[in-house]
Design an enzyme around this catalytic site. Structure first.
Site, mmCIF file in Angstrom:
data_model
loop_
_atom_site.group_PDB
_atom_site.id
_atom_site.type_symbol
_atom_site.label_atom_id
_atom_site.label_comp_id
_atom_site.label_asym_id
_atom_site.label_seq_id
_atom_site.Cartn_x
_atom_site.Cartn_y
_atom_site.Cartn_z
ATOM 1 N N CYS A 2 52.280 27.399 36.096
ATOM 2 C CA CYS A 2 51.405 27.870 35.025
ATOM 3 C C CYS A 2 52.027 27.659 33.648
ATOM 4 O O CYS A 2 51.321 27.678 32.655
ATOM 5 C CB CYS A 2 51.095 29.332 35.256
ATOM 6 S SG CYS A 2 52.593 30.240 35.536
ATOM 7 N N GLU A 13 48.552 37.698 36.250
ATOM 8 C CA GLU A 13 49.365 36.569 35.752
ATOM 9 C C GLU A 13 48.526 35.326 35.985
ATOM 10 O O GLU A 13 48.353 34.892 37.125
ATOM 11 C CB GLU A 13 50.677 36.475 36.550
ATOM 12 C CG GLU A 13 51.630 37.619 36.334
ATOM 13 C CD GLU A 13 52.304 37.566 34.971
ATOM 14 O OE1 GLU A 13 52.215 36.535 34.280
ATOM 15 O OE2 GLU A 13 52.896 38.586 34.583
HETATM 16 N N1 LIG Z 1 50.937 33.323 35.166
HETATM 17 C C1 LIG Z 1 51.581 33.147 36.282
HETATM 18 O O1 LIG Z 1 52.606 33.766 36.524
HETATM 19 C C2 LIG Z 1 51.077 32.182 37.326
HETATM 20 C C3 LIG Z 1 51.944 31.823 38.351
HETATM 21 C C4 LIG Z 1 51.496 30.930 39.319
HETATM 22 C C5 LIG Z 1 50.201 30.426 39.274
HETATM 23 N N2 LIG Z 1 49.391 30.785 38.276
HETATM 24 C C6 LIG Z 1 48.038 30.226 38.212
HETATM 25 O O2 LIG Z 1 47.475 30.157 39.520
HETATM 26 C C7 LIG Z 1 46.585 29.067 39.614
HETATM 27 C C8 LIG Z 1 46.899 28.225 40.823
HETATM 28 O O3 LIG Z 1 47.079 28.993 41.960
HETATM 29 P P1 LIG Z 1 45.932 29.150 43.068
HETATM 30 O O4 LIG Z 1 45.119 27.906 43.157
HETATM 31 O O5 LIG Z 1 46.571 29.675 44.294
HETATM 32 O O6 LIG Z 1 45.036 30.265 42.368
HETATM 33 P P2 LIG Z 1 43.721 30.988 42.915
HETATM 34 O O7 LIG Z 1 43.244 31.858 41.814
HETATM 35 O O8 LIG Z 1 42.773 30.028 43.501
HETATM 36 O O9 LIG Z 1 44.251 31.855 44.140
HETATM 37 C C9 LIG Z 1 45.254 32.835 43.985
HETATM 38 C C10 LIG Z 1 45.112 33.866 45.091
HETATM 39 O O10 LIG Z 1 43.877 34.557 44.920
HETATM 40 C C11 LIG Z 1 43.161 34.572 46.138
HETATM 41 N N3 LIG Z 1 41.719 34.687 45.849
HETATM 42 C C12 LIG Z 1 40.846 33.678 45.627
HETATM 43 N N4 LIG Z 1 39.603 34.196 45.429
HETATM 44 C C13 LIG Z 1 39.710 35.550 45.530
HETATM 45 C C14 LIG Z 1 38.792 36.629 45.431
HETATM 46 N N5 LIG Z 1 37.493 36.416 45.197
HETATM 47 N N6 LIG Z 1 39.247 37.889 45.581
HETATM 48 C C15 LIG Z 1 40.560 38.121 45.802
HETATM 49 N N7 LIG Z 1 41.478 37.134 45.931
HETATM 50 C C16 LIG Z 1 41.067 35.865 45.790
HETATM 51 C C17 LIG Z 1 43.591 33.260 46.791
HETATM 52 O O11 LIG Z 1 43.298 33.245 48.169
HETATM 53 C C18 LIG Z 1 45.073 33.255 46.494
HETATM 54 O O12 LIG Z 1 45.766 34.092 47.393
HETATM 55 C C19 LIG Z 1 46.752 28.313 38.316
HETATM 56 O O13 LIG Z 1 45.706 28.637 37.450
HETATM 57 C C20 LIG Z 1 48.072 28.824 37.786
HETATM 58 O O14 LIG Z 1 48.234 28.712 36.398
HETATM 59 C C21 LIG Z 1 49.784 31.656 37.303
HETATM 60 O O1 LIG Z 2 53.262 29.002 38.040
HETATM 61 C C1 LIG Z 2 53.685 29.841 37.295
HETATM 62 C C2 LIG Z 2 54.944 30.501 37.596
HETATM 63 O O2 LIG Z 2 54.995 31.760 36.987
HETATM 64 C C3 LIG Z 2 56.069 29.645 37.190
HETATM 65 S S1 LIG Z 2 57.529 30.360 37.631
HETATM 66 O O3 LIG Z 2 57.720 30.295 39.060
HETATM 67 O O4 LIG Z 2 57.548 31.755 37.262
HETATM 68 O O5 LIG Z 2 58.567 29.631 36.914
#
Ligand SMILES: NC(=O)c1ccc[n+]([C@@H]2O[C@H](COP(=O)([O-])OP(=O)(O)OC[C@H]3O[C@@H](n4cnc5c(N)ncnc54)[C@H](O)[C@@H]3O)[C@@H](O)[C@H]2O)c1
Ligand SMILES: O=C[C@H](O)CS(=O)(=O)O
Length: 480
Positions: free
Chosen positions: A289, A255
């Protein structure tokens, strides 16, 4: 499990089987508004991650929970969360910096996620296969069974630390798997609430093991352990790509990010569109996101829409997330706020105009609207993940849909219109996993299938859909 109750502010360890393991190497989780330390947590070493996977694997092999027990435990967890709502919301608000109102909303959603997952535990089933007419299939009966995968590696982001963890852990348990969970370090305090709720709901030890520490180390060690059958990851596209490239033939659900487009057609209810674009674009300071990011408004509605959007935005209260009236708190860090301001400044130097906002105070960025933007500006073509809306205009709906699709992302999109034909044109035309009509792209009900195409990910969440991808289909043929 016999883990002591968490008093945030005290030291917490890793949760491996029935032990809380403390080590010398630690990190802190801070209140993102006041800077106060709210938890000090042990950093996992490579051996700890290995032990957590061993524990999860042994528990999986000795699994003694029936589907009905899984249902009861997850349902009870939902009920306990309801009772502990204020306490959990308080931790989330402090560790993320999101407002207490938004944090309560996240807890309400997590209650739903747990309860929906509990229901799925009772429904896991395959189907009879229509093989009778196949040559050589005489006297055969075929059916499928849904089998758990084994150990699930769950890696979660900072922005919705509690509900997004529930979206991975609860369906994984409902399906009969065990879990090793690595939360984001910046928001790892609320993880202990979830662990305790599951424990108090009757989940035996070994089913959910918690390893904390950086993604580059702890996440990567988890990724390297071939005993993990599947990874379910929510986070950035960059890390998602890394996980996919380094998990070999094992399965992954990803995701990832988005720069969500929202079209406002000239016939739309502009009050509704302006209100929802502002409230849902700036919720959690734009760190969702599916936050509204790119708005495409019909030229005829531009002036009226922008003036409504500006007025709602300027009435939002920015400040201390724990105060009830606050609408917008800080970003996750000052560094992130600086990056967002740099992107705004860069866009302005390339010709964009600030309608409102564009200021920073520490980790707080004032809610910002930009107009006269171009597609190659970072605030348009990349994921801002901050409180920034860009407004562009169009004259032809096809042009707007094309501009909306001109991105590497494809999670969710929105359109505001009262014309059913225009709505359906957008529904068919948007290249996104979900399309929201007359609400913003940020709409998510936890029961719905949720996930993206293109660089926004692989697979769908929402308990019913997550259970599908957290199980293996086994085909059975009986020769009678
Ligand atoms: N599509 C969705 O449902 C959704 C929901 C929430 C957030 N997001 C996305 O997440 C991002 C923001 O969140 P973030 O800054 O925590 O994301 P991130 O990718 O920096 O980190 C997410 C997780 O991955 C871990 N991680 C980082 N490097 C890694 C590696 N090399 N191997 C394994 N794990 C690793 C981090 O420690 C953290 O637990 C945004 O791009 C946002 O759009 C998407
Ligand atoms: O940041 C992305 C999340 O999926 C939004 S939500 O918590 O699911 O609404």
């Amino acid at each position: 499990m016999s883990i002591s109750k968490s008093q945030l502010g005290s030291h917490r360890g890793l949760i491996i089987g029935d032990q809380e393991i403390f080590g010398e190497s630690e990190f802190t989780v801070k209140d993102k508004f006041s800077g106060e330390v709210i938890a000090t947590i042990t950093k996992a070493g490579k051996k700890d991650v290995e032990n957590a996977v061993t524990e999860a694997l042994n528990t999986f092999h000795n699994d003694e929970l029936t589907p009905y027990q899984r249902y009861e435990i997850l349902k009870k967890a939902g009920e306990l969360l309801k009772e502990r709502k204020e306490q959990v919301a308080f931790t989330i608000a402090r560790e993320v910096g999101k407002t207490i109102k938004d944090a309560r909303g996240e807890v309400d959603r997590a209650i739903q996620t747990l309860i929906l997952s509990s229901e799925e535990a009772k429904r896991i089933a395959g189907e009879e296969l229509p093989i009778a007419a196949s040559p050589g299939a005489e006297n055969r009966v075929g059916f499928t069974m849904r089998m758990p995968i084994g150990v699930i590696g769950a890696i979660t982001p900072f922005n919705f630390p509690f509900n997004l963890a529930c979206h991975k852990i609860a369906p994984a348990l409902a399906a009969g798997n065990t879990v090793v969970w690595k939360p984001a370090t910046t928001t790892a305090a609320s993880a202990y609430h979830l662990i305790e709720i599951l424990q108090d709901a009757g989940l035996p030890s070994g089913y959910v093991n918690l390893v904390c520490g950086s993604g580059a180390q702890v996440g990567d060690w988890l990724l390297q352990d071939e005993r993990v059958g599947k990874y379910t990851f929510t986070g950035s596209a960059e890390v998602g790509r890394y996980i996919k490239e380094n998990s070999g033939l094992r399965k992954v659900s990803l995701e990832l990010g988005n720069n969500s487009p929202n079209i406002v057609h000239h016939d739309a209810d502009l009050d509704l569109a302006a209100k929802l674009c502002a409230l849902k674009g700036f919720n959690t300071s734009g760190q969702a996101c599916i936050s509204v990011q790119r708005i495409y408004v019909h030229k005829q509605a531009e002036e009226a829409f922008l003036s409504k959007l500006k007025s709602i935005t300027e009435n939002l209260k920015v400040g201390n997330p724990l105060e009830e009236e606050t609408d917008i708190g800080p970003l996750i860090s000052e560094g992130e706020a600086e990056r967002v301001i740099n992107w705004i400044d860069e866009a302005v130097s390339q010709g964009a105009e600030i309608v409102t906002g564009g200021k920073r105070d520490g980790a707080i960025v004032t809610p910002t609207i930009l107009k006269k933007v171009e597609n190659d500006m970072k605030v348009v073509c990349e994921e801002v993940f901050g409180p920034v809306l860009t407004v562009s205009t169009y004259e032809d709906i096809n042009e707007a849909i094309e501009a909306a699709n001109n991105t590497d992302y494809g999670l969710q999109s929105g359109i505001f219109t009262t014309d059913l034909n225009i709505a359906m044109k957008a529904v068919k035309g948007f290249k996104t996993g979900g399309v929201i009509v007359n609400d913003a792209s940020t709409f998510r009900a936890d029961a719905m299938p949720y996930g993206g195409i293109k660089n926004s990910g692989i697979g769908r969440e929402g308990p019913r859909y997550a259970v599908e991808v957290l199980t293996e289909l086994k085909t059975v043929i009986l020769n009678l």
